[in-house]
Design an enzyme around this catalytic site. Structure first.
Site, PDB file in Angstrom:
ATOM      1  CG  HIS A   1      -2.311   0.580   0.877  1.00 37.52           C
ATOM      2  ND1 HIS A   1      -2.463   1.759   0.181  1.00 37.52           N
ATOM      3  CD2 HIS A   1      -3.559   0.134   1.137  1.00 37.52           C
ATOM      4  CE1 HIS A   1      -3.757   2.016   0.041  1.00 37.52           C
ATOM      5  NE2 HIS A   1      -4.441   1.053   0.598  1.00 37.52           N
TER       6      HIS A   1
ATOM      7  CG  ASP B   1      -2.663   4.810  -3.411  1.00 37.99           C
ATOM      8  OD1 ASP B   1      -2.056   4.475  -2.375  1.00 37.99           O
ATOM      9  OD2 ASP B   1      -2.570   5.943  -3.918  1.00 37.99           O
TER      10      ASP B   1
END
Length: 425
Positions: free
Chosen positions: A398, A402
């Protein structure tokens, strides 16, 4: 011991290819070294003579930079080789001594001088049963592990205290008066119902890297079902055509997966990246690591620039690299690096799993088996139909990828596999 990769700290000696006293020339293979990933040939840089071998075949855990052999030149007096080898091998000797250093405290003579208080403190927590059996903590531990009754062990320490050596030297038959207890040793020391397997360099590295990845990398997972009907039909057509030229040449479903992965990375380059702390490196080519199971553990050989290659080339390279991986013959440049990883357990019938990211890469794709599945089909008379569905899960970092970017990559990957003719465009 040479460093065969930037991360290598120690290695093993698989085998020496030259004997002591044997001459060699530049380019000759002197020995095979076992790293945490593969077995690598080490070639001589100059002509010379192998005067003395210090680290013999099978040696493990040899630190990088430590002396493994004495080499001389043609015509040198090799009589001093033994002396040089002795000096070199004596350098690491203090380390084992330090490791064994904790043993002396077992024979702590000063404590028993205060007569009873010290033994009482030890015996209370350690020996709830039995009367006045004084033994060191190490002796008690060993006796418990081996099933040796301390009451039958004669102590050689101060005031009859039982020491480690007493337990290790204890012979059940010797403590017994005669023959009736001759059969006693078997229950006293039962054979264990397990085996202890030494941890190899490769297994240790796998454990360290994957633990670090799970702890440091914020994983998230995206799963999607893919209709593989068109891929399977196209594969059948291609294999029939390839079989006429070369019977050994066959495309696998994994070849299509690798190609689709590379094309999806070209569409979504943010997924083809690495977290480097202060920067995020985005790669221009898709160098895909392919997870291969070997007898020693998992390794990921790399197929370079997959997007520029055809299915037949991808298939040939993946088969060759997989064979080298299982034989332990991969070169460092063949498994170091990579920008994206594919792990396929479909051939084992696994329908779904999640994979651990291989840092500093940002993504790894876990591929399950292709299975016949009923799906709604309003256009069909029955209202449903059977399609071949493959479930895949993308694990992403992450910090670099995204959720929306990961979803875009998965959507692109799914599109290529459900319309494989786009490979040709």
């Amino acid at each position: 011991m040479p460093a065969m990769s930037p991360t290598m700290t120690e290695g093993g000696i698989a085998s020496w290819k030259k004997k002591e006293g044997e001459a060699f020339t530049a380019g000759d293979v002197l020995l095979e070294i076992e790293t945490d990933k593969a077995t690598i040939d080490v070639e001589a840089q100059d002509d010379g003579v192998l005067a003395k071998i210090i680290a013999a075949d099978g040696a493990k855990g040899v630190k990088v930079g430590s002396t493994i052999a004495i080499i001389g030149e043609e015509g040198d007096d090799l009589s001093q080789a033994e002396k040089l080898a002795a000096e070199a091998s004596s350098e690491p000797a203090p380390k084992p001594a330090e490791e064994n250093a904790p043993e002396p405290p077992k024979q702590e003579a000063p404590k028993p001088e205060s007569s009873k208080p010290a033994p009482k403190e030890e015996s209370k927590p350690e020996l709830p049963k039995g009367d006045h059996i004084f033994a060191s903590p190490v002796a008690k531990k060993i006796a418990l592990e081996r099933g040796i009754p301390l009451a039958k062990v004669k102590g050689s320490g101060p005031n009859g205290r039982i020491l480690r050596e007493d337990v290790e030297k204890f012979q059940p038959g010797a403590a017994a008066p005669a023959g009736p207890t001759a059969g006693f040793p078997s229950p006293a020391a039962p054979s264990p119902d397990y085996i202890d397997i030494p941890v190899s360099n490769m297994r240790r590295t796998i454990g360290t890297r994957l633990t670090q990845s799970k702890q440091d990398v914020p994983h998230y997972y995206l799963t999607v079902d893919i209709n593989m009907d068109k891929v399977l039909k196209l594969r059948e057509v291609f294999n029939k055509s390839l079989g006429e030229k070369d019977k050994a040449a066959k495309l696998s479903v994994n070849d299509f997966i690798l190609k689709a992965s590379a094309l999806a990375l070209a569409d979504v380059p943010e997924a083809n990246s690495a977290w480097l702390g202060e920067t995020i490196r985005q790669y221009k080519k898709a160098d895909i690591s392919v997870a291969v199971a070997t007898p020693n553990g998992l390794i990921t050989p790399i197929i370079k620039d997959v997007g520029s290659k055809g299915l037949a080339t991808i298939s040939a390279e993946s088969k060759a690299l997989a064979k080298k991986a299982r034989d332990g013959k991969l070169q460092p440049q063949e498994y170091q690096g990579g920008t994206f990883t594919v792990s396929n357990l479909g051939m084992f019938g696994i329908s779904h799993f999640t994979a651990i990211i291989n840092p500093p890469q940002s993504c790894i794709l876990a591929v399950g088996a292709t299975q016949p599945t009923l799906v709604p089909a309003p256009e069909e008379e029955r209202g449903f139909k059977v399609v071949n569905v493959m479930k895949v899960t993308l694990s992403s970092d992450h910090r670099t990828v995204d959720g929306a970017i990961g979803a875009r990559w998965v959507s692109a990957f799914k599109g290529y596999l459900e319309n494989p003719l786009t490979f040709m465009l």
